[in-house]
Scaffold this active site. Structure first.
Site, mmCIF file in Angstrom:
data_model
loop_
_atom_site.group_PDB
_atom_site.id
_atom_site.type_symbol
_atom_site.label_atom_id
_atom_site.label_comp_id
_atom_site.label_asym_id
_atom_site.label_seq_id
_atom_site.Cartn_x
_atom_site.Cartn_y
_atom_site.Cartn_z
ATOM 1 N N ASN A 4 -4.620 7.790 0.528
ATOM 2 C CA ASN A 4 -4.451 6.851 1.630
ATOM 3 C C ASN A 4 -3.581 5.657 1.268
ATOM 4 O OD1 ASN A 4 -6.193 7.856 3.915
ATOM 5 N ND2 ASN A 4 -7.702 7.853 2.266
ATOM 6 N N GLY A 51 -12.822 16.467 1.468
ATOM 7 C CA GLY A 51 -11.415 16.175 1.249
ATOM 8 C C GLY A 51 -10.822 16.966 0.101
ATOM 9 N N ASP A 58 -8.773 16.056 -2.095
ATOM 10 C CA ASP A 58 -8.766 15.306 -3.361
ATOM 11 C C ASP A 58 -10.080 15.455 -4.109
ATOM 12 O OD1 ASP A 58 -10.040 13.897 -1.296
ATOM 13 O OD2 ASP A 58 -9.505 11.936 -2.102
#
EC number: 2.7.1.33
Length: 257
Positions: free
Chosen positions: A9, A107, A109
């Site tokens: 992000n 997610g 990640d």
């Protein structure tokens, strides 16, 4: 060589691997809108600056939590490197078993971090990523993703502190010498850092307690994670390149033998 991209992000972190060796890494901001040409020229410029010949890049793999930029970013790889990147997502071979209620919500990640921590350090373990959000993920001895906790990252907390108050200044995030602050800046640093150390220790200890799993290792990564890892004994290992290593491992699992 393998190019890996961790699209977060706040930053896009890029790494270049020659076999198992990470030979270069660099970052660029995520929030700046870019066309595919801008991404392509930026990536090529970063590679050239590190003396990496673009023709030596044989494959690209990426994990993203920012879907809005992926069209331009993927097209930049195709246009400027002549390669179609692998994007980690549902159906990607990782070796981690997702046993949560909705595995697709996890997610990319977090999955990549779990792969790296499990493959390198073995389970059971808790993986903490001190990113824009801080995530705590519990991985079992057999490589099952059992549970995850998400909290605001340190920088989000800091931004809220100085943006939502009229007189508190923007400060450097670092651990002061003592929690017994004598003036405004160190009092803010003490609240942010010591408060986050306390959060980390409580979440780790509560996760171990409720899971009932013995012998859990705690592995941390993420930009500001070093500050926390150095200040608490609940974290055994701080690995700043954990996500990049995970992308390389997933690429090896996915590529055609």
């Amino acid at each position: 060589m393998l190019l890996v991209l961790d699209v977060g992000n706040t930053n896009i972190t890029l790494g270049i691997f020659r076999e198992e060796e990470l030979v270069a890494s660099f970052r660029m901001t995520t929030k700046t809108p870019r066309t595919s040409d801008e991404y392509g020229l930026t990536i090529c410029g970063l590679l050239n600056n590190r003396k990496v010949d673009i023709s030596d890049i044989e494959a690209v793999i990426m994990a993203s939590v920012v879907p809005g930029i992926m069209h331009s970013l993927k097209n930049s790889i195709i246009k400027y490197l002549g390669l179609t990147p692998i994007e980690v997502g549902a159906g990607t071979k990782t070796g981690i078993k997702m046993v949560t209620a909705n595995p697709k919500e996890i997610g990319a990640d977090r999955v990549v971090d779990a792969v790296a921590a499990y493959d390198i350090y073995g389970g059971p373990l808790i993986v903490i990523d001190f990113g824009t959000a801080t995530t705590y993920d519990l991985i079992s001895e057999d490589g099952s993703f059992l549970a995850g906790i998400t909290s605001p990252g340190i920088r989000i907390c800091a931004d809220a502190l100085w943006n939502e108050t009229a007189k508190l200044p923007e400060i450097e995030i670092k651990k002061p010498a003592s929690i017994l602050a004598k003036e405004t800046i160190t009092s803010m640093q003490a609240g942010l850092v010591y408060g986050y150390i306390g959060q980390t220790e409580y979440i780790v200890k509560k996760t171990i307690e409720e899971s009932g799993i013995q012998g859990i290792k705690v592995i941390a990564t993420g930009g500001l994670g070093k500050i926390i890892a150095e200040a608490t004994d609940v974290i055994q290992i701080y690995d700043p390149n954990l996500t990049l290593k995970g992308l390389r491992l997933i690429y090896n699992k996915c590529k055609v033998k």
